[in-house]
Every structure is written in C-alpha cells, then in structure tokens.
Design an enzyme around this catalytic site. Structure first.
Site, PDB file in Angstrom:
ATOM      1  N   THR A   1       0.810  -1.214   0.000  1.00  0.00           N
ATOM      2  CA  THR A   1       0.000   0.000   0.000  1.00  0.00           C
ATOM      3  C   THR A   1       0.842   1.262   0.000  1.00  0.00           C
ATOM      4  O   THR A   1       0.580   2.198  -0.759  1.00  0.00           O
ATOM      5  CB  THR A   1      -0.950   0.020   1.205  1.00  0.00           C
TER       6      THR A   1
ATOM      7  N   GLN B   1      -6.369  -1.516  -2.309  1.00  0.00           N
ATOM      8  CA  GLN B   1      -5.558  -0.387  -1.870  1.00  0.00           C
ATOM      9  C   GLN B   1      -4.789   0.232  -3.030  1.00  0.00           C
ATOM     10  O   GLN B   1      -4.020  -0.447  -3.722  1.00  0.00           O
ATOM     11  CB  GLN B   1      -4.573  -0.805  -0.783  1.00  0.00           C
TER      12      GLN B   1
ATOM     13  N   GLN C   1     -10.015   3.253  -2.687  1.00  0.00           N
ATOM     14  CA  GLN C   1      -9.611   2.830  -1.351  1.00  0.00           C
ATOM     15  C   GLN C   1      -8.260   3.448  -1.003  1.00  0.00           C
ATOM     16  O   GLN C   1      -7.310   3.356  -1.777  1.00  0.00           O
ATOM     17  CB  GLN C   1      -9.528   1.302  -1.283  1.00  0.00           C
ATOM     18  N   ASP C   2      -8.184   4.108   0.147  1.00  0.00           N
ATOM     19  CA  ASP C   2      -6.950   4.730   0.646  1.00  0.00           C
ATOM     20  C   ASP C   2      -6.489   5.887  -0.249  1.00  0.00           C
ATOM     21  O   ASP C   2      -5.299   6.010  -0.561  1.00  0.00           O
ATOM     22  CB  ASP C   2      -5.817   3.708   0.766  1.00  0.00           C
TER      23      ASP C   2
ATOM     24  N   ASP D   1     -12.346   3.775   3.386  1.00  0.00           N
ATOM     25  CA  ASP D   1     -11.295   4.297   4.267  1.00  0.00           C
ATOM     26  C   ASP D   1     -10.394   5.267   3.503  1.00  0.00           C
ATOM     27  O   ASP D   1      -9.167   5.189   3.582  1.00  0.00           O
ATOM     28  CB  ASP D   1     -10.445   3.163   4.836  1.00  0.00           C
TER      29      ASP D   1
ATOM     30  N   ARG E   1     -14.031   4.517  11.043  1.00  0.00           N
ATOM     31  CA  ARG E   1     -13.943   3.262  11.789  1.00  0.00           C
ATOM     32  C   ARG E   1     -12.508   3.115  12.311  1.00  0.00           C
ATOM     33  O   ARG E   1     -11.561   3.659  11.734  1.00  0.00           O
ATOM     34  CB  ARG E   1     -14.348   2.053  10.940  1.00  0.00           C
TER      35      ARG E   1
ATOM     36  N   TRP F   1      -9.048   1.894  12.721  1.00  0.00           N
ATOM     37  CA  TRP F   1      -7.994   1.054  12.131  1.00  0.00           C
ATOM     38  C   TRP F   1      -7.071   0.512  13.218  1.00  0.00           C
ATOM     39  O   TRP F   1      -6.580  -0.617  13.147  1.00  0.00           O
ATOM     40  CB  TRP F   1      -7.218   1.888  11.117  1.00  0.00           C
TER      41      TRP F   1
END
Length: 596
Positions: free
Chosen positions: A363, A393, A415-416, A437, A513, A515
């Site tokens: 990532t 990711q 994502q990310d 996220d 949320r 991590w």
C-alpha cells in the site's frame, strides 16, 4: 480494507453488510548467527505490547534531513523552558521509578534505564527523558546493524527481503527523528519532541508489523521491544509537557474518552488561526507536458533538481503547467520545502495506477505522489490513482512530511485515496474523493473547509456498499495524532448520489472506523449530508477498539448530523474543550503555516 499477501499494513477489507448490521443492531523469518546473537542479548527488554489486529506498512528513504524551520525566526516553537530541578535526595533508581509511572507499563520501563551506563546521579526529570530517548536510539542502531546482513542474505526470499529492506530504511529514519528529539529536549521544545516521537513510535510499529508474520519469534520480540522503549520515552515527554518537574504528578497518558483532556489555550476552530498557501511565490523551475518551453517535462525531474536541505523559509517552487502527467512522483527526505504549484484542480493532473494487486506492491508504495521531505506545500492541482475500486488499496497521495500545507488540491481514488501517514499536516479547501477508508494513516492532520466526496465503486449494485470516510491508526494514547475535520462538507459525487437514491437501503456511509486501538477522529462545524447513516460510526471488527478510540462531534449541521441514534461509543465534544482541536493547539499551525 481486503489485503493482498505480503502487505506492509493491515488487510483492510471493504466494510461489509454484516459489519453494518453489527452497527445497527447496537453495539458495534532462519537468521544469521550474528543476528541471533544480537537478538539474544536484547531479549531482556522485549515487551509484550498489546497488539492491534491490523499492522501497517512503510517504505522509507535512506537520507535524513534537517528540520523545516518555523516561519518566525527567533520565535519559540511552543517551548516549555525546563524549570530548575527540584532539590532531591532520592537515588537515581527511585527517580527513574517515579518517571516510569508516566508509562502504561512502569515495570518494563525501569530496567532498561536503570541498567544503562548513562544514568546521571540525582537525575532531573528532563535528564531521565533524555536517557530514555538515548536508550531507544541505541536499540535502533543495534537493530540497523542486525538488519543489514539479513537484507544481504534474503535475495532469494522476496517476502522477507521486502520486510528486511523496509525495516532497515525505517530505522534510519527513526534514528534521525530520535536525534532531533534529543537536540530539542534541553531547550524545552516539547511540542516538536512530542510530534517527532509520535512518528518514531509509528515507525517502530511499522517495522514490527512487517516482520511479525514472516519471521521467527525472537526477531519479532526484539522489534516489539523497540515499540515499548519509544512509547515509554514519549509517555514521559507527555507528562513533562503537562506537569513539568512535578514528577510526582506524572501519570500514564489517557484519552478524551475518559476525561483526560489536555489544558490548552487560545480560541477554538471557529475563531482560530487562519492561514494556508503563501502568497507572492515565484517559480524556481517550470514543468510542462513534453518539456517544450519549460525547464522540465516531468514533475520528478523538477523534484530531482531541487537543492537538498533548504533552511528556514527558503522554498523551491515548481510551477506545473496545465496537462496530465502520467508518472509516479517521490519527494525524498532531503528535498525539503518543495512546493508544487499547479494551474488548478482538473487542469494540472498527476495520475498513476499502482495498486496492491500488482506483484511485489504494498500500500505505501502505491502512491501516485509520495512525500517525505518536511515543509512540503501544494496548490492548484489534482492527484489521482485510477486503479479502480476492484484493485483495493491504491493511494493517490501519501505524506510523511512534517509541517506540510496543502491547499486547493483535489485527490481522487477509491480505497486509501489519502495516506496521511505521520507528522503534522494541514489540508485547506481541498476535494477528497473515494469510497473505502479513503482518508487514512496516523498523522496529526487538520482538514479545514474541505469537500469530502463519497464515490461509487465496483459492486455497488450488490448489497455490500458500505463505506467509511476515515480510518485513523493511532496505536497508543501518548501519540499526539488524530484527524480533525473543521468546517467540511461530507456528501457524495453526483453519480453516487443518483445510485444511492435508487437503492437507499444498500448504501450505508459512516464517518469513520478504528484502524488501530486508539483511533482518534473528530468532526467540528461540518455539514453532514443525508448519506451519513444515523449511527455515524462503524466498528472495525467486533468490539475491537470500541472502548479506547475517541470519535467526537461538535456543532455539525445537515441531515446526517442528527446525534439521536449515534453509536454509544462515540462522543459529543464539550464546548469548553473544542479549542484542543484548533490549528494552533493540535498541530501548532500558528508557528509554521503562512498567514492568509
């Protein structure tokens, strides 16, 4: 977020409908012999730290840099001048015992300090902290000596080779931040010390998490001990910041959740310091597609041309003309005070498509633009990762730059999208788009006047369209990190809003949320549109972190701001505590962000 193997941070899967139901139902490596010998000699200090379930990863540079200076030369950078040591007839061991009460594991804290050969007689509190930093530094240097032969021996083992290389480079970066901390402690520059040691703890955790699934237990235990040593030093710095030489008052760090608020001054976010990208800048070089009429044809060539280790307020300004630049850009540690100045969102575009589905990719390394040099600034451009949501990711922008200002920039991914990994960052009037996220990391970051856009993703037509905006990764309450959203708007793209309206029961969106165990995220004076589910926040897995996180809200508006159905483990921030999250108090921005 679902992870491909060999990742260097958690296998974070997109939120599932089952997780949503949980919310709504209510209460959410054979090593060289030399290496083994070093480990054996080090095991006495190995600690059994509580291990968050989802490790993170990092790939760091080999070249350290010096600190980006505050914009006010000669002006103290939130200093606490050490007060005269209180007279004491207690032994050094007793003084260390008192200081270790500031940590979450006093017994494990004392032995490495007492057994050190550097204990001064009748040490002052600040000398004990300096000792703790020195002990941690020595352990990091030992780890670096151990890891180099490991790297050399793993050419045929890609899994362990990646882990070993990452750890080695992390330890070089860690060593730099520790040395800077040791320099400023005697001068009372506690806020900088706290920020840098928070990054050190993060890096120690990264190295441990890279090894824990691919190495022997001795190696893992040794690396785990580094987390404890660095965390103990940071915890002492926190207590010193709060209580000074009154060492009898030192105590383990707590969180807002249990009423352990820091005493701060100044106005709150609504009346706080206003600043951002500086005016009056002149380009040092220009970049345009193809290079005709400009100094360079790629952004990376311009970065490579920047002088190393610029001091003070001297900046290297890269003017990036309109165009789409398909490249991966890296700003290394020695390239300090680099400025990216584009011609506007959607006009100047840097784009890439690296993702964890590609062989050997993690990532951290998927970022289209990755920044390590302190004092990085950007304005008027778009940074994208077009890998698509099915690739999982895929980072658009990743930053480990301390004292960084990003204004009027657009970040597009799935994502990310933004990996705000460590240190202090300020995002102003930006557009951030993603769906899983998509603002994540363990920095101390403030997002002010930003537009947060939830987008659709592959599979949205299925009954699994659950999204979390933020996934913060604080691993210990001593870390001065967290995500603060001030005066932002949280809504959806036009495409997503239409899709959501067609299947409203399928699409569920949450503010964040956890991590990591002590995740911290707050929304203040934001407009939350109706796409935010009434519960507001979602769990990571079962009850993980629900008793230790801090998720707070204050003064938000819009249909998604109704607090009546919020999960019981979220909080409403008391009005008299809001100023803790101001630009000047949370990231000391009034000392380094240029005034408007």
């Amino acid at each position: 977020m679902g992870r491909a193997p060999l990742c260097f941070h958690p296998q974070r899967a997109p939120p599932s409908t089952l997780q949503f139901l949980f919310v709504t139902m209510g209460n959410y490596l054979s090593s060289l012999s030399m290496f083994s010998l070093f480990i054996f000699l080090s095991l006495s200090s190995a600690a059994h730290l509580h291990q968050p379930r989802h490790p993170q990863r990092l790939h760091q540079p080999r070249h350290p840099q010096r600190l980006y200076q505050p914009r006010h030369p000669g002006r103290p950078h939130h200093q606490r001048r050490p007060s005269p040591a209180q007279p004491s007839d207690i032994s050094a061991k007793q003084a260390i015992s008192l200081a270790c009460k500031a940590t979450r594991n006093p017994e494990k804290c004392e032995a490495p300090l007492v057994n050190s050969n550097n204990v001064p007689p009748n040490p002052t509190p600040i000398q004990i902290i300096e000792l703790a930093v020195r002990v941690a530094s020595e352990k990091v240097k030992a780890a670096e000596l151990m890891l180099q032969p490991i790297v050399d021996s793993y050419a045929g083992d890609p899994i362990r080779l990646i882990a070993a290389k990452n750890c080695l480079e992390i330890h070089r970066l860690t060593e730099y931040r520790l040395s800077r901390t040791a320099e400023v402690l005697p001068r009372g520059d506690i806020k900088n010390a706290r920020a840098w040691m928070s990054a050190v703890v993060t890096y120690a955790y990264d190295c441990w998490s890279a090894w824990k699934n691919v190495s022997d237990s001795q190696t893992v235990a040794f690396l785990e001990s580094l987390i404890e040593l660095t965390t103990n030093a940071l915890s002492m710095i926190v207590s010193y910041d709060r209580f000074g030489n009154e060492i009898g008052k030192w105590k383990p760090p707590g969180t807002e959740r249990v009423g352990d608020w820091e005493v701060v001054g100044g106005p709150g976010p609504g009346l706080g310091y206003k600043g951002g990208f500086p005016s009056g800048l002149k380009p040092d070089v220009t970049v345009c597609k193809g290079g005709s009429g400009c100094n360079f044809g790629t952004v990376q060539e311009a970065v490579n041309a920047a002088p190393n280790n610029l001091e003070g307020v001297r900046r290297f300004v890269i003017r990036i003309k309109e165009g789409v630049f398909e490249e991966t850009v890296r700003v290394p540690m020695e390239k300090r005070n680099v400025v990216f100045w584009g011609e506007g969102m959607g006009k100047t575009v840097i784009t890439g498509s690296l993702n964890v589905g590609q062989p050997g990719m993690n990532t951290y390394n998927t970022a289209t633009v990755g920044v390590l040099g302190d004092g990085f600034m950007a304005r008027g451009l778009t940074i994208k990762n077009t890998a698509g949501s099915a690739a999982q990711q895929a980072v658009a922008f990743r930053s480990d730059s301390d004292l960084s200002v990003i204004e009027n920039c657009e970040f597009i991914g799935n994502q990310d999208t933004i990996y705000s990994h460590s240190l202090r960052q300020f995002y102003k009037s930006c557009r951030i788009q993603g769906n899983v996220d998509f603002i994540m990391g363990n920095s101390a970051a403030i997002f002010q006047d930003c537009l947060i856009l939830i987008s659709s993703r592959t599979g949205d037509n299925n009954a699994n369209a659950v999204t979390a905006v933020a996934a913060h990764g604080r691993i210990d309450p001593a870390l001065s990190t967290g995500f603060v959203f001030q005066n932002c708007v949280v809504t959806g793209t036009d495409e997503y809003n239409a899709l959501r309206q067609s299947k409203p029961n399928v699409h569920q969106n949450f503010l964040g949320r956890p991590w990591k165990e002590f995740s911290r995220t707050v929304f203040i004076n934001c407009k939350l549109e109706a796409l935010i589910t009434p519960e507001g926040w979602m769990p990571w897995s079962g009850d993980f972190a629900l008793k230790t996180l801090y998720y707070g809200e204050f003064g938000n508006s819009g249909p998604g701001a109704d607090l009546s159905k919020r999960v019981p483990w979220s909080s409403q921030i008391p009005a008299d505590r809001i100023n803790m999250y101001s630009v000047q108090n949370f990231i000391q921005g009034d000392k380094w962000i240029p005034s408007s």
